[in-house]
Design an enzyme around this catalytic site. Structure first.
Site, PDB file in Angstrom:
ATOM      1  CG  ASP A   1      42.787  44.235  33.454  1.00 32.49           C
ATOM      2  OD1 ASP A   1      41.580  44.354  33.185  1.00 32.49           O
ATOM      3  OD2 ASP A   1      43.630  43.809  32.642  1.00 32.49           O
TER       4      ASP A   1
ATOM      5  CG  HIS B   1      40.412  40.167  33.882  1.00 30.37           C
ATOM      6  ND1 HIS B   1      41.410  40.586  33.041  1.00 30.37           N
ATOM      7  CD2 HIS B   1      40.963  40.087  35.119  1.00 30.37           C
ATOM      8  CE1 HIS B   1      42.524  40.763  33.751  1.00 30.37           C
ATOM      9  NE2 HIS B   1      42.284  40.456  35.010  1.00 30.37           N
TER      10      HIS B   1
ATOM     11  CG  ASP C   1      35.855  42.827  31.522  1.00 33.29           C
ATOM     12  OD1 ASP C   1      36.523  41.795  31.329  1.00 33.29           O
ATOM     13  OD2 ASP C   1      36.361  43.959  31.626  1.00 33.29           O
TER      14      ASP C   1
ATOM     15  CB  CYS D   1      39.686  45.597  29.221  1.00 35.83           C
ATOM     16  SG  CYS D   1      38.860  44.056  28.873  1.00 35.83           S
TER      17      CYS D   1
ATOM     18  CG  ASP E   1      44.141  40.741  38.117  1.00 36.25           C
ATOM     19  OD1 ASP E   1      44.981  40.745  39.029  1.00 36.25           O
ATOM     20  OD2 ASP E   1      44.411  40.431  36.936  1.00 36.25           O
TER      21      ASP E   1
HETATM   22  N1  ARG Z   1      39.552  36.281  29.834  1.00 39.93           N
HETATM   23  C1  ARG Z   1      38.741  37.043  28.917  1.00 39.93           C
HETATM   24  C2  ARG Z   1      38.524  36.261  27.653  1.00 39.93           C
HETATM   25  O1  ARG Z   1      39.444  35.950  26.962  1.00 39.93           O
HETATM   26  C3  ARG Z   1      39.362  38.367  28.609  1.00 39.93           C
HETATM   27  C4  ARG Z   1      39.072  39.362  29.651  1.00 39.93           C
HETATM   28  C5  ARG Z   1      39.640  40.702  29.341  1.00 39.93           C
HETATM   29  N2  ARG Z   1      39.201  41.619  30.326  1.00 39.93           N
HETATM   30  C6  ARG Z   1      39.939  42.554  30.890  1.00 39.93           C
HETATM   31  N3  ARG Z   1      39.374  43.320  31.823  1.00 39.93           N
HETATM   32  N4  ARG Z   1      41.212  42.724  30.606  1.00 39.93           N
HETATM   33  O2  ARG Z   1      37.413  35.962  27.313  1.00 39.93           O
END
Ligand code: ARG
Length: 380
Positions: free
Chosen positions: A111, A248, A250, A356, A197
């Site tokens: 992040d 994010h 990913d 992550c 981020d």
């Molecule tokens: N927003 C994403 C979801 O809930 C979670 C992403 C988590 N990624 C990270 N690099 N901390 O689907």
């Protein structure tokens, strides 16, 4: 390691991995409620106040055990693994422009930190509790920076994180309003300061996708464009309009090897943005349904069930998947990958899953152009 290659060298999400940082849950606190984040409990306890202060040691120990398991797997594959330095996340922050009761953790280096070729960039961050998280990685950065003159190191401008940087009513918008604003990409941060981020980026050689989200605004994307394009990169803002709370990239759009992206069936990419992939013969393959529903995710986990697709590549042939996500493991196996598994659910409440919790600093390979049809409009 080849002497001709700088010690920091990572151009995409899949080339053969040599050096990586795996996060740590040690000393983690519950994420505080703040204008950029409104954490909520799941399941039967939903609606009751979210805890504050340090996480119980049983929780951090279980997560640390799983993080150590990932580190051991990567080491057994010949990868050098570094870990963050301990920090006092329980410490209250008071800066000239904001204060916050406690900080968070160093479980998700993804992040905060990103390697773009031979450069390390520290992201500005979007949340107060994460303002100083880069400090957990400074020893590591200094080691690489001291070891090789060719390593570039950049810290992006830190935003004020003052109340004015946020849209405080964002969290209370009724669903119809969210729907109406869906295409305007307005979320909890305003457009006035540079905010991003690192985990909103996905690296494809000379092309970098950046998701506009709750954690990355248009000024942040402009900063990345102005910083990176003179060095031969192309920055592509990307959007997943059905994700009302994007943060994010990913768990949404995950490249696995040249020509193949794992996509989220609930969050398709804006169709005009899919074009560059389709024009260049990339396949977008939907991930299968996750094993858990959103309600079955751990009580304090703020991510969605799509952590299932937060996989981490050891190479274009080898990928690490969470131990219980068997439908995805089977699909990747059919696509020709060698699938490695580790248990990781105890890490979920610390911000994410396998991708992550890592930050790759060295992968073999160089910068390639995976999108040859794109018009070359860059300054040389
Ligand atoms: N927003 C994403 C979801 O809930 C979670 C992403 C988590 N990624 C990270 N690099 N901390 O689907």
């Amino acid at each position: 390691m080849n002497d001709n290659v700088p010690v920091v060298n990572s151009w995409n999400e899949w080339d053969p991995l040599r050096e990586v940082v795996v996060g740590s849950a040690t000393g983690a606190c519950f994420e505080p409620t703040e204008p950029g984040n409104r954490p909520q409990r799941r399941g039967s306890a939903s609606g009751t106040p979210f805890p504050t202060g340090p996480k119980p040691s049983e929780a951090t120990e279980k997560a640390d055990e799983e993080l150590a398991g990932l580190a051991a797997l990567l080491q057994s594959q010949g990868v050098t693994v570094h870990r963050p330095a301990p920090m006092n996340f329980g410490q209250r922050l008071e800066t000239p422009t904001f204060s916050v009761e406690n900080q968070y953790c160093a479980t998700c280096p993804r992040d905060v930190m990103i390697t773009i070729g031979n450069e390390i960039i520290e992201a500005p961050m979007s949340r107060r509790a994460r303002y100083f998280e880069y400090q957990a990685y400074r020893d590591i950065v200094y080691r690489y920076w001291n070891a090789d003159d060719r390593v570039r190191w950049t810290t992006a401008p830190k935003p004020s994180m003052s109340d004015a940087m946020y849209r405080s009513d964002f969290w209370d918008w009724p669903i119809e309003q969210r729907h109406a604003r869906m295409h305007s990409s307005e979320f909890c941060v305003t457009q006035d300061e540079v905010v991003f981020d690192a985990a909103d980026m996905s690296r494809f050689g000379r092309d970098i996708m950046v998701q506009e989200s709750m954690t990355t605004n248009r000024a942040g994307i402009r900063w990345l464009k102005r910083h990176l394009e003179p060095h031969g990169f192309r920055i592509h803002p990307v959007h997943f309009p059905l994700d009302y709370f994007p943060s994010h990239i990913d768990c949404t759009f995950v490249p696995l090897r040249p020509g193949l992206v794992l996509t989220n069936p609930d969050r398709p990419i804006e169709s005009s943005e899919a074009k560059m992939f389709l024009d260049n013969d990339w396949e977008l393959v939907d991930a299968p349904p996750p094993v858990l529903s959103n309600d079955e995710m751990p009580q304090y986990c703020q991510s969605s069930k799509w952590l299932s697709m937060n996989v981490f590549s050891i190479s274009p042939e080898k990928v690490v998947v969470e131990q219980r996500e068997t439908p995805l493991q089977d699909m990747l196996d059919r696509l020709g990958f060698e699938v490695y598994t580790v248990p990781f659910r105890n890490v979920f409440e610390f911000g994410g899953s396998l991708h992550c919790a890592t930050w790759d600093i060295h992968r073999e390979g160089t910068r390639e152009d995976y999108f040859p049809t794109l018009t070359q409009s860059l300054p040389v």
